[in-house]
Write a protein that holds these residues in place. Sequence first.
Motif, PDB file in Angstrom:
ATOM      1  N   THR A 170       0.827  -1.206   0.000  1.00 50.22           N
ATOM      2  CA  THR A 170       0.000   0.000   0.000  1.00 50.22           C
ATOM      3  C   THR A 170       0.862   1.258   0.000  1.00 50.22           C
ATOM      4  O   THR A 170       0.601   2.203  -0.758  1.00 50.22           O
ATOM      5  CB  THR A 170      -0.944  -0.004   1.223  1.00 50.22           C
ATOM      6  N   LEU A 171       1.893   1.275   0.815  1.00 55.32           N
ATOM      7  CA  LEU A 171       2.798   2.428   0.879  1.00 55.32           C
ATOM      8  C   LEU A 171       3.528   2.634  -0.448  1.00 55.32           C
ATOM      9  O   LEU A 171       3.704   3.775  -0.896  1.00 55.32           O
ATOM     10  CB  LEU A 171       3.802   2.253   2.017  1.00 55.32           C
ATOM     11  N   SER A 172       3.928   1.552  -1.080  1.00 57.45           N
ATOM     12  CA  SER A 172       4.605   1.657  -2.377  1.00 57.45           C
ATOM     13  C   SER A 172       3.683   2.277  -3.415  1.00 57.45           C
ATOM     14  O   SER A 172       4.079   3.179  -4.161  1.00 57.45           O
ATOM     15  CB  SER A 172       5.075   0.269  -2.834  1.00 57.45           C
ATOM     16  N   VAL A 173       2.447   1.811  -3.458  1.00 56.80           N
ATOM     17  CA  VAL A 173       1.478   2.358  -4.419  1.00 56.80           C
ATOM     18  C   VAL A 173       1.248   3.845  -4.138  1.00 56.80           C
ATOM     19  O   VAL A 173       1.252   4.673  -5.057  1.00 56.80           O
ATOM     20  CB  VAL A 173       0.159   1.563  -4.384  1.00 56.80           C
ATOM     21  N   ALA A 174       1.056   4.189  -2.877  1.00 51.92           N
ATOM     22  CA  ALA A 174       0.813   5.592  -2.521  1.00 51.92           C
ATOM     23  C   ALA A 174       2.021   6.468  -2.868  1.00 51.92           C
ATOM     24  O   ALA A 174       1.868   7.588  -3.373  1.00 51.92           O
ATOM     25  CB  ALA A 174       0.480   5.705  -1.037  1.00 51.92           C
ATOM     26  N   MET A 175       3.222   5.949  -2.624  1.00 51.94           N
ATOM     27  CA  MET A 175       4.427   6.707  -2.955  1.00 51.94           C
ATOM     28  C   MET A 175       4.481   6.993  -4.446  1.00 51.94           C
ATOM     29  O   MET A 175       4.834   8.098  -4.877  1.00 51.94           O
ATOM     30  CB  MET A 175       5.664   5.900  -2.521  1.00 51.94           C
ATOM     31  N   PHE A 176       4.111   6.005  -5.245  1.00 56.57           N
ATOM     32  CA  PHE A 176       4.190   6.198  -6.695  1.00 56.57           C
ATOM     33  C   PHE A 176       3.010   6.965  -7.263  1.00 56.57           C
ATOM     34  O   PHE A 176       3.137   7.564  -8.341  1.00 56.57           O
ATOM     35  CB  PHE A 176       4.472   4.872  -7.408  1.00 56.57           C
ATOM     36  N   ALA A 177       1.904   7.008  -6.569  1.00 58.46           N
ATOM     37  CA  ALA A 177       0.839   7.925  -6.985  1.00 58.46           C
ATOM     38  C   ALA A 177       1.385   9.343  -6.961  1.00 58.46           C
ATOM     39  O   ALA A 177       1.146  10.143  -7.870  1.00 58.46           O
ATOM     40  CB  ALA A 177      -0.374   7.788  -6.066  1.00 58.46           C
ATOM     41  N   ASN A 178       2.190   9.643  -5.942  1.00 57.52           N
ATOM     42  CA  ASN A 178       2.829  10.950  -5.823  1.00 57.52           C
ATOM     43  C   ASN A 178       4.000  11.096  -6.802  1.00 57.52           C
ATOM     44  O   ASN A 178       4.086  12.089  -7.535  1.00 57.52           O
ATOM     45  CB  ASN A 178       3.303  11.160  -4.383  1.00 57.52           C
ATOM     46  N   ALA A 179       4.893  10.135  -6.811  1.00 57.86           N
ATOM     47  CA  ALA A 179       6.106  10.238  -7.643  1.00 57.86           C
ATOM     48  C   ALA A 179       5.761  10.372  -9.123  1.00 57.86           C
ATOM     49  O   ALA A 179       6.368  11.176  -9.836  1.00 57.86           O
ATOM     50  CB  ALA A 179       7.004   9.016  -7.408  1.00 57.86           C
ATOM     51  N   ASN A 180       4.798   9.597  -9.590  1.00 55.54           N
ATOM     52  CA  ASN A 180       4.408   9.677 -11.000  1.00 55.54           C
ATOM     53  C   ASN A 180       3.900  11.063 -11.352  1.00 55.54           C
ATOM     54  O   ASN A 180       4.216  11.605 -12.415  1.00 55.54           O
ATOM     55  CB  ASN A 180       3.319   8.663 -11.333  1.00 55.54           C
ATOM     56  N   ARG A 181       3.121  11.630 -10.467  1.00 54.09           N
ATOM     57  CA  ARG A 181       2.569  12.954 -10.738  1.00 54.09           C
ATOM     58  C   ARG A 181       3.661  14.018 -10.761  1.00 54.09           C
ATOM     59  O   ARG A 181       3.626  14.932 -11.589  1.00 54.09           O
ATOM     60  CB  ARG A 181       1.472  13.273  -9.725  1.00 54.09           C
TER      61      ARG A 181
END
Length: 192
Positions: A170-181
């Motif tokens: 979950t943390l990985s997905v959330a981190m990449f929701a931010n990083a991708n943006r």
Amino acid sequence: MPSTHDFGFTIDTLDWKAWAPVLDLARATPDEIKVLEESHPKAKVSPYYLLLVQEAEVLRQRSKLFNTIMYGPRGASRADRELAATAESRVNGCPYCASVHAQRFVQMKGDRELMLRLLDEGVRTPMPSKQRAIVDYAVKLGATPSAANAEDLAKLRAEGLDDAEILDITLSVAMFANANRLMQTLGEAVRP
């Protein structure tokens, strides 16, 4: 130089071009240098880090969070975190992050074919059940976080993931929701 809009997703190493001015390293403050050194081994030559370090404390906190989530010695395996990051990046249309984390997954897991299919065909490509559960969960969290529910966690648990591992995914997905943006609104991936 062709942008990623011209070539789509790849497992090849990509460069990244900033759309805003980046820090001239020769003019960096001691704190900016320190933050770059804390962030990533190649931060001093990365346009991405040289752009973000202009808000040094923000980059410091972002890097600490990123490194803890992706490299911490607890919970989910590094390969599972990288798979979740790749799936999230693929869904979000971020070729740079998808290529980096697909490469890291291959280094950890050795399954290059799975990553090539994920990048070429998308997140619905066939894969083993454990990876399928992780990718489906990542996709759901990325698209509509409130749609994830107890049934999704049950599927992950059925594949042998415990609660600490699920939290890391979950943390990985959330981190990449931010990083991708960040990557996609501040610049673009380009072929070297």
